[in-house]
Design a protein around this motif. Structure first.
Motif, short mmCIF file in Angstrom:
data_model
loop_
_atom_site.label_atom_id
_atom_site.label_comp_id
_atom_site.label_asym_id
_atom_site.label_seq_id
_atom_site.Cartn_x
_atom_site.Cartn_y
_atom_site.Cartn_z
N ALA A 111 -3.49 5.88 3.02
CA ALA A 111 -4.36 6.89 2.41
C ALA A 111 -5.20 7.61 3.46
CB ALA A 111 -5.26 6.24 1.36
N ASP A 112 -5.77 6.87 4.40
CA ASP A 112 -6.64 7.49 5.39
C ASP A 112 -5.91 8.56 6.19
OD1 ASP A 112 -8.60 5.84 4.49
OD2 ASP A 112 -8.72 4.58 6.28
N TYR A 113 -4.71 8.24 6.64
CA TYR A 113 -3.98 9.20 7.47
C TYR A 113 -3.53 10.41 6.66
CZ TYR A 113 -0.84 11.04 11.00
OH TYR A 113 -0.24 11.86 11.92
N ILE A 114 -3.01 10.19 5.48
CA ILE A 114 -2.54 11.31 4.66
C ILE A 114 -3.68 12.26 4.32
CG2 ILE A 114 -1.57 11.91 2.40
CD1 ILE A 114 0.08 9.34 2.56
N LEU A 115 -4.82 11.73 3.92
CA LEU A 115 -5.94 12.58 3.53
C LEU A 115 -6.57 13.27 4.73
CD1 LEU A 115 -7.62 10.27 0.86
CD2 LEU A 115 -6.12 12.24 0.49
N SER A 116 -6.37 12.74 5.94
CA SER A 116 -6.91 13.37 7.15
C SER A 116 -5.97 14.41 7.72
CB SER A 116 -7.19 12.31 8.22
OG SER A 116 -8.14 11.37 7.76
N TYR A 136 13.60 13.34 7.31
CA TYR A 136 12.44 13.91 8.01
C TYR A 136 11.75 12.77 8.75
CZ TYR A 136 13.57 17.67 4.82
OH TYR A 136 14.24 18.65 4.13
N ASN A 137 12.30 12.45 9.94
CA ASN A 137 11.93 11.21 10.61
C ASN A 137 10.88 11.36 11.70
OD1 ASN A 137 13.68 9.42 9.16
ND2 ASN A 137 15.42 10.32 10.24
N HIS A 138 10.29 12.54 11.84
CA HIS A 138 9.14 12.64 12.73
C HIS A 138 7.89 12.09 12.06
CE1 HIS A 138 10.49 15.79 15.93
NE2 HIS A 138 11.42 14.88 15.69
N SER A 139 7.74 12.40 10.78
CA SER A 139 6.56 11.96 10.04
C SER A 139 6.87 12.01 8.55
CB SER A 139 5.35 12.85 10.35
OG SER A 139 4.26 12.56 9.50
N GLU A 140 6.35 11.04 7.81
CA GLU A 140 6.52 11.04 6.36
C GLU A 140 5.78 12.21 5.73
OE1 GLU A 140 8.15 9.85 2.81
OE2 GLU A 140 8.57 9.07 4.83
N LEU A 141 4.80 12.77 6.43
CA LEU A 141 4.09 13.94 5.89
C LEU A 141 5.03 15.12 5.70
CD1 LEU A 141 0.74 13.84 7.89
CD2 LEU A 141 1.19 12.99 5.60
N ASP A 142 6.04 15.24 6.56
CA ASP A 142 7.02 16.31 6.38
C ASP A 142 7.77 16.15 5.06
OD1 ASP A 142 6.30 17.39 8.79
OD2 ASP A 142 8.01 16.62 9.90
N ALA A 143 8.18 14.91 4.77
CA ALA A 143 8.90 14.65 3.52
C ALA A 143 8.00 14.90 2.32
CB ALA A 143 9.41 13.22 3.51
N ILE A 144 6.74 14.49 2.40
CA ILE A 144 5.81 14.73 1.30
C ILE A 144 5.66 16.23 1.06
CG2 ILE A 144 3.41 14.49 0.56
CD1 ILE A 144 3.32 11.86 2.13
N GLY A 145 5.57 17.00 2.13
CA GLY A 145 5.44 18.45 1.98
C GLY A 145 6.66 19.08 1.33
N VAL A 146 7.86 18.65 1.74
CA VAL A 146 9.08 19.22 1.17
C VAL A 146 9.21 18.84 -0.30
CG1 VAL A 146 11.60 19.16 1.27
CG2 VAL A 146 10.27 19.31 3.38
N THR A 153 -2.10 -4.44 4.90
CA THR A 153 -2.89 -3.24 5.17
C THR A 153 -4.04 -3.16 4.18
OG1 THR A 153 -0.91 -2.10 5.96
CG2 THR A 153 -2.81 -0.74 5.40
N LEU A 154 -5.26 -2.99 4.70
CA LEU A 154 -6.47 -2.99 3.88
C LEU A 154 -7.26 -1.71 4.09
CD1 LEU A 154 -7.56 -6.61 4.87
CD2 LEU A 154 -6.57 -5.98 2.69
N GLY A 155 -8.15 -1.43 3.16
CA GLY A 155 -9.13 -0.35 3.33
C GLY A 155 -8.52 1.02 3.52
N GLY A 156 -7.47 1.35 2.81
CA GLY A 156 -6.88 2.67 2.94
C GLY A 156 -6.13 2.89 4.22
#
Length: 738
Positions: free
Chosen positions: A717-722, A365-375, A559-562
């Motif tokens: 974290a910031d992107y996933i939660l948004s 799922y190479n468009h976004s890791e969010l797709d893989a998390i959802g599956v 990478t800092l601050g979420g």
């Protein structure tokens, strides 16, 4: 009666225009397209009418392309024999657009031909004023920004008001000196959803025309537009322009009317003249007679809920989603097998008390890791595991654990399976991983990712646009890239560049022959990634960096601050035909995940050995991003300073779900990019808008941390939660395709 030639020409133009409008209204009545109510691209490259802007900007998150054969009058050169205009524009925000144009025109000798690249921008107050009816929108903008040579320069202010839903009136004032010097104005009248009548005065000519908007194309949500126009006080006849409007997130528009008026019960605002005329013909429904016959349908009556309860009526209670609903009884082994079957590698499943621990690596799922998390979350929620109440997902890249997500299983299951969007469950996202002590992982096949090769095949495009020798010179290559995971964090990479087509100016002996490269193995490297601390990763590489340059290419990212802040250092050293390249760059990135907006600054010695800085702004629209950048560097040999600005478009050039690795995976590029820039010089080195190629080039590794490990800087974290709704949408999209 005799008419002078210019009056005959004027009369013929008016007749042609009238016939064209009547023809469009007649043959197109059955053609329906849900057209955007936002501004369309004008013939000058900014959103507007024909040759003048309105005070709105194009729809946010859209990309417009336009070709026009309009012959402009250039104050410095005159009127051309012929002219081709290639224009584009991007709706960057709901208050801002940015675009550019290439003008190619030939003149009667002794004047010469011109090829001119230019940029333009516009800012609007429409987001602030649109909530108040009859309040005008205001805008400011510039055309032909920067550089030392100008042919179409102007600065302007404009105002627009929509007295009716189908009519827009605009007026403004321009400072010129090349276009719109003085007061200008015009109108847009939307006759149908697909037909808009246009007229404006651009301080030189009065122009009239019609714009046609086709329905969305079958497989991509793009729309074709065609504009026919004619200048009244000009010798040119019919001007024809054709364009394409593409939503950058590649989603179809869901606008179907004025929701506010529909919800309030008021008559909806008519967006077309035809709609306004036909709405008046609709008769109100006849009043209901006081008494009904026995065979008439009963009228529904609202009955208080408490009266039903008192009468003994049994009200059906919605069945809540429970652990037993939509869940397949299973075991840890069954869960692991389902994840492996879905194409995930390095899968481990275990229990730590009442916490279900699932580790996986996504290669499909190479468009976004969010797709893989959802599956993964959906598969887990469908498979009941005894005594598990919490879920811990551990995301791996190249065998390295980078991020974990923790949540409660039951709220997650309810959220994923709910028929309507609801609030997401509480997700705890952290780069600091929980210890594996006490986790009982099941034994068996975890579908290891090592030694499973992946071949990425994608095009490479090198272009020379608007030069003194041609409008568009290019070389198109096919790049097969072999990636072989070796062990944890280690990858071998081999890339070939195979030219398949190029323009004549790149042939041997021609002016741009040096840009034509033969078929070759242009990269052969080994990379080893090392996690040093939470969010701190080093990536060390060595081998053939590019064509004839051999050496090392290393990066360190923190990478800092979420995810809001990222600091990176990139270092490279290599030999190229006896010469030495030494690169040292530092960068800082500030990411506003909720707004899909990032700012980045980079400074140091670049790949071409020029020294200086580059700043950029990147905006994501789904998985597509648009970046504006500015370069300020000094070349090493002549110490000349170069100031250049450009725009870059990046998007996945591969299916949303790639094939499995069995035994080899073939896929596309998840981050294909194309950039175009122009000189905006104030230094003496760019007196004629000359563009120096390959300035401020950052030598990104093939296995760059930002792309292959951190999902284009979005695995935080910031992107996933948004963007939790993308997780739910991915599961609902793929759950019947597993």
């Amino acid at each position: 009666m005799y008419l002078p030639p210019h009056e005959v020409q004027f009369a013929m133009k008016l007749r042609a225009q009238a016939i064209l409008v009547l023809l469009c209204l007649t043959i197109g009545r059955g053609l329906y397209a849900q057209a955007n109510q936002d501004s369309a691209l004008s013939l000058q490259g900014f959103s507007g009418i024909l040759n003048t802007p309105n005070a709105h900007v194009q729809q946010e998150g859209t990309f417009d392309l336009l070709y026009s054969n309009q012959e402009d009058k250039f104050p410095k050169v005159g009127v051309p024999k012929w002219e081709d205009n290639y224009l584009f524009s991007v709706g960057l925000f709901n208050f801002a657009e940015v675009g550019g144009s290439l003008t190619n025109a030939a003149f009667v000798p002794p004047a010469s031909a011109i090829r001119h690249l230019s940029m333009n921008w516009k800012l609007s107050t429409d987001p602030l004023t649109s909530r108040f009816r009859f309040s005008p929108a205001l805008a400011v903008g510039m055309q032909d920004v920067g550089g030392q040579t100008h042919f179409i320069e102007t600065k302007y202010v404009a105002g627009s008001v929509d007295p009716l839903g189908w009519l827009r009136v605009s007026a403004g004032y321009g400072l010129g000196p090349d276009r719109m010097k003085g007061a200008f104005g015009g109108m847009e009248l939307r006759a149908y959803d697909w037909v808009t009548l246009l007229g404006d005065y651009d301080t030189r000519n009065t122009n009239a025309g019609v714009r046609l908007i086709a329905p969305a194309l079958p497989y991509i949500p793009a729309r074709l537009t065609v504009t026919f126009s004619t200048p009244v006080q000009h010798t040119q006849g019919l001007v024809i322009s054709g364009g394409l409007n593409i939503p950058l997130d590649f989603k179809r528009s869901t606008r179907h009317g004025d929701a506010s008026t529909m919800a309030s019960g008021k008559p909806p605002v008519q967006r077309t003249l035809w709609g306004a005329l036909t709405a008046r013909k609709v008769q109100p429904p006849a009043p209901m007679p006081s008494s009904q016959s026995n065979d008439a349908e009963p009228v529904p009556v609202m009955v208080p809920l408490d009266s039903l309860v008192k009468a003994g009526t049994v009200m059906p209670v919605p069945k809540p989603i429970s652990p037993s609903n939509n869940v397949e009884p299973g075991s840890l082994e069954a869960l692991r097998d389902r994840l492996v079957k879905a194409g995930f590698v390095n899968v481990r499943v275990g229990l730590q008390g009442k916490t279900l621990v699932v580790e996986y690596e996504n290669i499909r799922y190479n468009h976004s890791e969010l797709d893989a998390i959802g599956v993964v979350a959906g598969i887990v929620s469908q498979t009941a595991v005894n005594d598990a109440e919490q879920l811990r997902l551990v995301i791996r890249r190249k065998g390295l654990a980078l991020l974990q997500i923790e949540t409660q299983l039951l709220p997650l299951r309810n959220w994923l399976e709910a028929s309507e969007p609801t609030n997401a469950p509480t997700l705890i996202v952290s780069q600091k991983l929980t210890s594996e002590d006490g986790v009982n992982f099941v034994a068996g096949n975890d579908n290891p990712g090592r030694l499973k090769p992946s071949v990425m095949v994608y095009p490479s495009l090198t272009t020379l646009v608007g030069t003194e020798y041609g409008v568009f010179d290019y070389q198109l290559s096919i790049r097969p890239e072999l990636q072989l995971p070796l062990w944890r964090g280690a990858t071998g990479v081999a890339r070939w560049d195979l030219p398949v087509a190029w323009s004549g100016n790149l042939d041997s002996g021609q002016v741009y022959a040096s840009y034509h490269t033969p078929a070759q193995l242009d990269r052969l490297m080994f990379f080893q990634a090392l996690p040093l601390a939470p969010g701190l990763v080093a990536n060390l590489g060595g081998g053939k960096i590019l064509t004839t340059t051999n050496g090392m290419l290393n990066e360190l990212s923190w990478t800092l601050g979420g995810g809001m802040n990222r600091v990176k250092v990139l270092q490279s050293w290599g030999r190229d035909s006896g010469a030495t390249r030494s690169v040292l760059l530092g960068s800082y990135r500030f990411f506003l995940a909720h707004h899909d907006l990032a700012f980045e600054g980079t400074a140091g010695r670049f790949w071409g050995q020029d020294t200086g800085s580059m700043v950029s702004m990147q905006r994501f629209f789904g998985d597509t991003s648009v970046s504006l950048y500015f370069k300020d560097t000094v070349t090493p040999n002549d110490s000349k300073r170069w100031l250049q600005a450009g725009i870059q478009l990046e998007f996945p050039l591969t299916p949303r779900r790639d094939m499995k690795a069995r035994p080899i995976q073939i896929r596309g590029n998840e981050d294909w990019s194309y950039a175009q820039e122009t000189g905006i010089a104030s230094s003496s080195a760019q007196s004629a808008n000359y563009i120096e190629p390959n300035l401020a080039t950052v030598p990104e590794p093939t296995q760059a941390l930002s792309l292959y490990f951190y999902d284009r800087e979005r695995l935080n974290a910031d992107y996933i939660l948004s963007h939790t709704e993308r997780i739910r949408e991915a599961w609902r999209f793929f759950r019947n395709r597993l």
